[in-house]
Design an enzyme around this catalytic site. Sequence first.
Site, PDB file in Angstrom:
ATOM      1  N   ARG A  37       0.848  -1.172   0.000  1.00 36.11           N
ATOM      2  CA  ARG A  37       0.000   0.000   0.000  1.00 36.11           C
ATOM      3  C   ARG A  37       0.895   1.237   0.000  1.00 36.11           C
ATOM      4  O   ARG A  37       2.123   1.124   0.058  1.00 36.11           O
ATOM      5  CB  ARG A  37      -0.962  -0.016   1.203  1.00 36.11           C
ATOM      6  CG  ARG A  37      -0.262  -0.427   2.504  1.00 36.11           C
ATOM      7  CD  ARG A  37      -0.791   0.247   3.698  1.00 36.11           C
ATOM      8  NE  ARG A  37      -0.612   1.659   3.640  1.00 36.11           N
ATOM      9  CZ  ARG A  37       0.549   2.279   3.865  1.00 36.11           C
ATOM     10  NH1 ARG A  37       1.646   1.617   4.152  1.00 36.11           N
ATOM     11  NH2 ARG A  37       0.614   3.589   3.793  1.00 36.11           N
ATOM     12  N   ALA A  60       0.927   5.185  -2.078  1.00 32.94           N
ATOM     13  CA  ALA A  60       0.841   5.505  -3.504  1.00 32.94           C
ATOM     14  C   ALA A  60       2.072   5.067  -4.314  1.00 32.94           C
ATOM     15  O   ALA A  60       1.932   4.360  -5.325  1.00 32.94           O
ATOM     16  CB  ALA A  60       0.578   7.004  -3.652  1.00 32.94           C
ATOM     17  N   ARG A  84      -7.167  -0.010  -7.168  1.00 32.33           N
ATOM     18  CA  ARG A  84      -7.391   1.106  -6.236  1.00 32.33           C
ATOM     19  C   ARG A  84      -7.450   2.400  -7.066  1.00 32.33           C
ATOM     20  O   ARG A  84      -6.540   2.672  -7.847  1.00 32.33           O
ATOM     21  CB  ARG A  84      -6.274   1.179  -5.181  1.00 32.33           C
ATOM     22  CG  ARG A  84      -6.227  -0.095  -4.325  1.00 32.33           C
ATOM     23  CD  ARG A  84      -5.414   0.097  -3.080  1.00 32.33           C
ATOM     24  NE  ARG A  84      -6.059   1.007  -2.142  1.00 32.33           N
ATOM     25  CZ  ARG A  84      -5.457   1.511  -1.071  1.00 32.33           C
ATOM     26  NH1 ARG A  84      -4.189   1.227  -0.828  1.00 32.33           N
ATOM     27  NH2 ARG A  84      -6.092   2.331  -0.256  1.00 32.33           N
ATOM     28  N   GLN A  92      -2.922   2.755   9.793  1.00 35.93           N
ATOM     29  CA  GLN A  92      -1.577   2.811   9.199  1.00 35.93           C
ATOM     30  C   GLN A  92      -0.564   3.457  10.152  1.00 35.93           C
ATOM     31  O   GLN A  92       0.641   3.334   9.956  1.00 35.93           O
ATOM     32  CB  GLN A  92      -1.605   3.583   7.874  1.00 35.93           C
ATOM     33  CG  GLN A  92      -2.207   2.834   6.705  1.00 35.93           C
ATOM     34  CD  GLN A  92      -3.687   3.073   6.559  1.00 35.93           C
ATOM     35  OE1 GLN A  92      -4.384   3.420   7.507  1.00 35.93           O
ATOM     36  NE2 GLN A  92      -4.196   2.893   5.356  1.00 35.93           N
ATOM     37  N   ASP A 137      -1.672  10.965  -2.002  1.00 37.04           N
ATOM     38  CA  ASP A 137      -1.990   9.957  -3.014  1.00 37.04           C
ATOM     39  C   ASP A 137      -2.206  10.574  -4.380  1.00 37.04           C
ATOM     40  O   ASP A 137      -2.080   9.907  -5.406  1.00 37.04           O
ATOM     41  CB  ASP A 137      -3.224   9.159  -2.589  1.00 37.04           C
ATOM     42  CG  ASP A 137      -2.873   8.340  -1.362  1.00 37.04           C
ATOM     43  OD1 ASP A 137      -2.910   8.904  -0.246  1.00 37.04           O
ATOM     44  OD2 ASP A 137      -2.510   7.167  -1.521  1.00 37.04           O
ATOM     45  N   ASN A 147      -5.213  12.855   0.333  1.00 36.03           N
ATOM     46  CA  ASN A 147      -4.445  11.933   1.191  1.00 36.03           C
ATOM     47  C   ASN A 147      -5.440  11.173   2.062  1.00 36.03           C
ATOM     48  O   ASN A 147      -6.661  11.378   1.977  1.00 36.03           O
ATOM     49  CB  ASN A 147      -3.414  12.711   2.030  1.00 36.03           C
ATOM     50  CG  ASN A 147      -2.433  11.795   2.733  1.00 36.03           C
ATOM     51  OD1 ASN A 147      -1.912  10.858   2.132  1.00 36.03           O
ATOM     52  ND2 ASN A 147      -2.185  12.030   4.009  1.00 36.03           N
TER      53      ASN A 147
HETATM   54  O1  MRU Z   1      -4.704   3.418   1.809  1.00 33.24           O
HETATM   55  P1  MRU Z   1      -3.219   3.564   1.837  1.00 33.24           P
HETATM   56  O2  MRU Z   1      -2.597   3.012   3.072  1.00 33.24           O
HETATM   57  O3  MRU Z   1      -2.558   3.044   0.578  1.00 33.24           O
HETATM   58  O4  MRU Z   1      -2.996   5.127   1.871  1.00 33.24           O
HETATM   59  C1  MRU Z   1      -1.696   5.649   1.913  1.00 33.24           C
HETATM   60  C2  MRU Z   1      -1.693   7.111   2.145  1.00 33.24           C
HETATM   61  O5  MRU Z   1      -2.700   7.766   2.176  1.00 33.24           O
HETATM   62  C3  MRU Z   1      -0.345   7.731   2.250  1.00 33.24           C
HETATM   63  O6  MRU Z   1      -0.383   8.856   3.100  1.00 33.24           O
HETATM   64  C4  MRU Z   1       0.078   8.201   0.858  1.00 33.24           C
HETATM   65  O7  MRU Z   1      -0.034   7.142  -0.073  1.00 33.24           O
HETATM   66  C5  MRU Z   1       1.432   8.688   0.834  1.00 33.24           C
HETATM   67  S1  MRU Z   1       2.557   7.338   0.799  1.00 33.24           S
HETATM   68  C6  MRU Z   1       4.112   7.853   0.562  1.00 33.24           C
END
Ligand code: MRU
Length: 359
Positions: free
Chosen positions: A53, A55, A90, A201, A241, A251
């Site tokens: 997971r 981005a 996604r 997270q 993201d 985000n």
């Molecule tokens: O749903 P996720 O865990 O993939 O979401 C990740 C985020 O929102 C992070 O803050 C974003 O991807 C930045 S990662 C360097």
Amino acid sequence: MKVHGKSFRSIWRDPSQHGVRIIDQTLLPFAFEEKQLVSMEQAVDAIRGMRVRGAPLIGVTAAYGVALAMREDGSNTALDRACRQLQATRPTAVNLAWALARMKATLTPLDPLDREAAAWHLADELAEEDVATNAAIGRHGAVLLKSLHQQHGRTVNVLTHCNAGWIATVDWGTALSAIYHAHDEGTPVHVWVEETRPRNQGLLTAWELREHGVPHTYIVDNAGGHLMQHGQVDIVLVGADRVSRRGDVANKIGTYLKALSARDNDIPFYAAVPSSTIDWNLNDALAEIEIEQRHADEVRILRGRSHDGLTRDIQLLDPATPVANPGFDVTPARLVTGIVTERGIVMPDRLESLFRKST
Ligand code: MRU
């Protein structure tokens, strides 16, 4: 990054050349387990199930997913199918579309027999690029944190949301890259780690920071505003993201509320992003970004380790209670103090001039 003293990336080519290996992020922080991906379908499942997971990591995993598909069949039909299936995993992080577009543009003109080798080569290149980009983001971000340290004359208190660490990228991370670089250079930093319900997270962020030796404190999502009101936060620093050309930041859900609280308390709000996260086709992020709607069970069920050491799911809600679970939100550019990129730090409305003039 190091885990128990051993260097790891979050995705790498299997030494047997049979596929790629990932760290199964759904098992952290209690278990650190590698998983092998040997087919495009397994790459799709890993992204959709959030074993990988963040981005940038989603983008690189998709690139390797295309390489795995090309190993089976290098035809146009197989290439289209792989890109379609990987893209559908996604919707919000633009790095996925960015990586797939680069793979497709390179592979399409080639003879189908040459596509597999080219796909592995480009996926490796995207992975290396991600590492170099995030290291550059870290170097720029560390300067910002150092200047806050000098301004306040004490430890810099950073509040972060979700996980924008090395495990969300191939290495270093984005927001956390700035923190790692600052810490390694001797700038005293303490991080407020927001839990980030419902996927939590923040657990990954706390785990990473502990492995790296960065002082941190875990808080529930609703505590951030209170800490800001009491002078305990010097900067909010998050990943993203997708960022629009005018600097709106999509985000993890809850980021917008932190930006509002930061503005109310005159605290700077920064997003750290690689250029692969900027969507130059996007004008009005609020209207145009598709926000991922995740399964209600993520809200209904809590997963954790019980006294007997086993991982258990606990039902939190009456199953009849309706649930909404949007995965991301948009912080408008007007609430964003600056964006930390691999090319430097800019105000949101200067993003275009930073990247577009020299590309
Ligand atoms: O749903 P996720 O865990 O993939 O979401 C990740 C985020 O929102 C992070 O803050 C974003 O991807 C930045 S990662 C360097």
